[in-house]
Design a protein around this motif. Structure first.
Motif, PDB file in Angstrom:
ATOM      1  N   TYR A   1     -45.017  -6.093 -16.140  1.00 50.25           N
ATOM      2  CA  TYR A   1     -44.590  -5.939 -15.178  1.00 50.25           C
ATOM      3  C   TYR A   1     -44.254  -4.439 -15.343  1.00 50.25           C
ATOM      4  CZ  TYR A   1     -42.571 -10.487 -15.992  1.00 50.25           C
ATOM      5  OH  TYR A   1     -42.881 -12.150 -16.017  1.00 50.25           O
ATOM      6  N   ARG A   2     -44.504  -3.331 -16.062  1.00 50.14           N
ATOM      7  CA  ARG A   2     -44.635  -2.190 -15.722  1.00 50.14           C
ATOM      8  C   ARG A   2     -45.715  -2.069 -14.792  1.00 50.14           C
ATOM      9  NH1 ARG A   2     -42.434   1.869 -18.693  1.00 50.14           N
ATOM     10  NH2 ARG A   2     -40.575   0.488 -20.083  1.00 50.14           N
ATOM     11  N   ALA A   3     -47.103  -2.657 -15.002  1.00 51.05           N
ATOM     12  CA  ALA A   3     -48.189  -2.288 -14.397  1.00 51.05           C
ATOM     13  C   ALA A   3     -48.258  -2.941 -12.876  1.00 51.05           C
ATOM     14  CB  ALA A   3     -49.492  -3.728 -14.613  1.00 51.05           C
TER      15      ALA A   3
ATOM     16  N   VAL B   1     -43.247 -13.598  -8.784  1.00 53.39           N
ATOM     17  CA  VAL B   1     -43.649 -12.957  -9.361  1.00 53.39           C
ATOM     18  C   VAL B   1     -43.860 -13.200 -11.254  1.00 53.39           C
ATOM     19  CG1 VAL B   1     -43.789 -10.373 -11.070  1.00 53.39           C
ATOM     20  CG2 VAL B   1     -43.554 -10.622  -8.232  1.00 53.39           C
ATOM     21  N   ARG B   2     -42.437 -13.872 -11.728  1.00 52.28           N
ATOM     22  CA  ARG B   2     -42.763 -14.522 -12.910  1.00 52.28           C
ATOM     23  C   ARG B   2     -43.159 -15.450 -12.868  1.00 52.28           C
ATOM     24  NH1 ARG B   2     -38.975 -11.488 -15.267  1.00 52.28           N
ATOM     25  NH2 ARG B   2     -39.583 -12.089 -17.305  1.00 52.28           N
ATOM     26  N   LYS B   3     -43.539 -16.503 -12.307  1.00 54.01           N
ATOM     27  CA  LYS B   3     -44.621 -17.528 -12.332  1.00 54.01           C
ATOM     28  C   LYS B   3     -45.607 -16.920 -12.988  1.00 54.01           C
ATOM     29  CE  LYS B   3     -42.609 -21.765  -9.644  1.00 54.01           C
ATOM     30  NZ  LYS B   3     -42.605 -22.307  -8.556  1.00 54.01           N
TER      31      LYS B   3
ATOM     32  N   GLU C   1     -28.096  -0.179 -16.346  1.00 51.03           N
ATOM     33  CA  GLU C   1     -28.086  -1.318 -15.472  1.00 51.03           C
ATOM     34  C   GLU C   1     -29.744  -2.143 -15.787  1.00 51.03           C
ATOM     35  OE1 GLU C   1     -29.768   2.229 -12.517  1.00 51.03           O
ATOM     36  OE2 GLU C   1     -27.492   2.902 -12.369  1.00 51.03           O
ATOM     37  N   ARG C   2     -30.555  -1.522 -16.720  1.00 54.25           N
ATOM     38  CA  ARG C   2     -31.616  -2.656 -16.890  1.00 54.25           C
ATOM     39  C   ARG C   2     -31.176  -3.627 -18.076  1.00 54.25           C
ATOM     40  NH1 ARG C   2     -36.630   0.677 -18.798  1.00 54.25           N
ATOM     41  NH2 ARG C   2     -36.994  -1.686 -19.528  1.00 54.25           N
ATOM     42  N   ASP C   3     -30.343  -3.347 -18.120  1.00 54.84           N
ATOM     43  CA  ASP C   3     -29.615  -5.165 -19.403  1.00 54.84           C
ATOM     44  C   ASP C   3     -28.896  -5.327 -18.389  1.00 54.84           C
ATOM     45  OD1 ASP C   3     -29.927  -3.754 -21.655  1.00 54.84           O
ATOM     46  OD2 ASP C   3     -27.623  -2.897 -22.519  1.00 54.84           O
TER      47      ASP C   3
ATOM     48  N   ARG D   1     -38.393 -10.641 -22.521  1.00 55.40           N
ATOM     49  CA  ARG D   1     -37.215 -11.030 -22.712  1.00 55.40           C
ATOM     50  C   ARG D   1     -37.613 -12.824 -22.228  1.00 55.40           C
ATOM     51  NH1 ARG D   1     -37.966  -6.192 -22.340  1.00 55.40           N
ATOM     52  NH2 ARG D   1     -36.616  -4.510 -21.405  1.00 55.40           N
ATOM     53  N   ASP D   2     -39.069 -13.061 -21.667  1.00 51.75           N
ATOM     54  CA  ASP D   2     -38.272 -14.772 -21.769  1.00 51.75           C
ATOM     55  C   ASP D   2     -39.271 -14.991 -23.095  1.00 51.75           C
ATOM     56  OD1 ASP D   2     -40.412 -13.645 -19.905  1.00 51.75           O
ATOM     57  OD2 ASP D   2     -40.458 -14.930 -18.584  1.00 51.75           O
ATOM     58  N   ILE D   3     -39.617 -14.579 -23.565  1.00 50.23           N
ATOM     59  CA  ILE D   3     -40.965 -15.297 -24.379  1.00 50.23           C
ATOM     60  C   ILE D   3     -40.843 -16.849 -25.446  1.00 50.23           C
ATOM     61  CG2 ILE D   3     -42.778 -14.539 -26.279  1.00 50.23           C
ATOM     62  CD1 ILE D   3     -42.408 -13.149 -23.181  1.00 50.23           C
TER      63      ILE D   3
HETATM   64  O1   DC Z   1     -40.252  -3.879 -22.038  1.00 53.80           O
HETATM   65  P1   DC Z   1     -40.245  -3.234 -21.343  1.00 53.80           P
HETATM   66  O2   DC Z   1     -39.311  -2.334 -21.114  1.00 53.80           O
HETATM   67  O3   DC Z   1     -41.907  -2.385 -20.986  1.00 53.80           O
HETATM   68  O4   DC Z   1     -40.519  -3.849 -19.814  1.00 53.80           O
HETATM   69  C1   DC Z   1     -39.965  -3.499 -18.587  1.00 53.80           C
HETATM   70  C2   DC Z   1     -39.382  -4.624 -17.762  1.00 53.80           C
HETATM   71  O5   DC Z   1     -39.757  -6.156 -17.144  1.00 53.80           O
HETATM   72  C3   DC Z   1     -38.235  -4.945 -18.025  1.00 53.80           C
HETATM   73  O6   DC Z   1     -37.097  -3.573 -17.684  1.00 53.80           O
HETATM   74  C4   DC Z   1     -37.778  -6.110 -17.739  1.00 53.80           C
HETATM   75  C5   DC Z   1     -39.370  -6.123 -17.745  1.00 53.80           C
HETATM   76  N1   DC Z   1     -40.062  -7.635 -18.548  1.00 53.80           N
HETATM   77  C6   DC Z   1     -38.899  -8.889 -18.102  1.00 53.80           C
HETATM   78  O7   DC Z   1     -38.782  -9.463 -17.598  1.00 53.80           O
HETATM   79  N2   DC Z   1     -39.898 -10.189 -18.874  1.00 53.80           N
HETATM   80  C7   DC Z   1     -40.910  -9.889 -20.143  1.00 53.80           C
HETATM   81  N3   DC Z   1     -41.320 -10.950 -20.525  1.00 53.80           N
HETATM   82  C8   DC Z   1     -41.243  -8.724 -20.456  1.00 53.80           C
HETATM   83  C9   DC Z   1     -40.448  -7.735 -19.339  1.00 53.80           C
END
Ligand code: DC
Length: 228
Positions: A39-41, A109-111, A178-180, A131-133
């Motif tokens: 996601y960072r990429a 994007v997630r798909k 905010e990210r949470d 976050r969704d593993i």
């Molecule tokens: O773990 P990280 O901080 O490197 O993740 C960066 C962002 O990517 C985080 O804000 C949430 C998102 N992310 C996600 O939605 N699903 C994932 N499996 C991994 C990260």
């Protein structure tokens, strides 16, 4: 297709996922993929192309056009590529981190990312964090872990990660809150513990204590047996 061994780790930013995943990787020999880096990429490509991170269709197109890939490095980890460019070392900046959260809210994007991540897990034994593993990507895995810590402790850890870069505790704390909210409050695949996950509050634990608890619960008992 042989059954693969997998460990799924989820939790909010700063909960210790990458530290614990690296230590588990060293202990078990399983390669470690940080799905957040994927996601960072995308965030990096979005920043470079000056795209609005809240425009789902544009972000998805950017991700497709950039050909984001995770490639095993043969040393227990993965390198992240945009096309032919290895961008792994460019993904840890505060700006990329900030933009990665809004780019990750979009269904398209997630798909795309989930499908890439599932392909990787079908081809490799792997430890993945994100976050969704446990809830989506490796939902069949028998080893799911959810790490948590107070937001104040996570901000303290993040500040140590950013050492040398000018930022304050208050700034890091605000950014984490905010990210949470975005990671847990989004409609698509929000952050939450998977059913049956081992939930660990790491606030007052050393990384060694966390790893020991995980090995005790899963790997030692299971004797390294494969799971789906
Ligand atoms: O773990 P990280 O901080 O490197 O993740 C960066 C962002 O990517 C985080 O804000 C949430 C998102 N992310 C996600 O939605 N699903 C994932 N499996 C991994 C990260």
């Amino acid at each position: 297709m042989p059954l693969r061994t997998s460990i799924a780790i989820d939790g909010p930013a700063g909960s210790g996922k990458s530290t614990i995943a690296r230590m588990l990787s060293a202990a078990t020999g399983l390669p470690y993929l940080s799905t957040g880096e994927m996601y960072r990429a995308i965030a990096l490509c979005v920043l470079r192309a000056k795209i609005d991170p809240y425009d789902g269709a544009a972000v998805r197109k950017c991700a497709v056009d950039s050909r984001i890939r995770a490639v095993p490095d043969g040393k227990g980890g993965f390198r992240i590529f945009c096309g032919d460019e290895d961008v792994t070392d460019l993904l840890r900046s505060a700006e990329v981190g900030r933009i990665s959260s809004p780019v990750a809210i979009h269904l398209g994007v997630r798909k795309l990312m989930v499908s890439l991540q599932r392909e990787i897990a079908a081809a490799n034994d792997v430890i993945m964090d994100g976050r969704d593993i446990g809830t989506v990507v490796l939902k069949e895995s028998e080893r799911k872990i959810y790490l948590d810590a107070t937001v104040e402790e996570r901000a303290r850890r993040r500040l140590l990660d950013f050492k040398g870069i000018v930022t304050s505790y208050e700034e890091v704390l605000k950014d984490l809150k905010e990210r949470d909210m975005r990671d847990s409050g989004r409609e698509v695949d929000p952050l939450r513990p998977a059913d049956g996950a081992l939930i660990i509050d790491t606030t007052h634990m050393s990384p060694q204590q966390v790893v020991y608890k995980i090995l005790e619960r899963f790997c030692m008992k299971a004797g390294g047996a494969s799971d789906a």
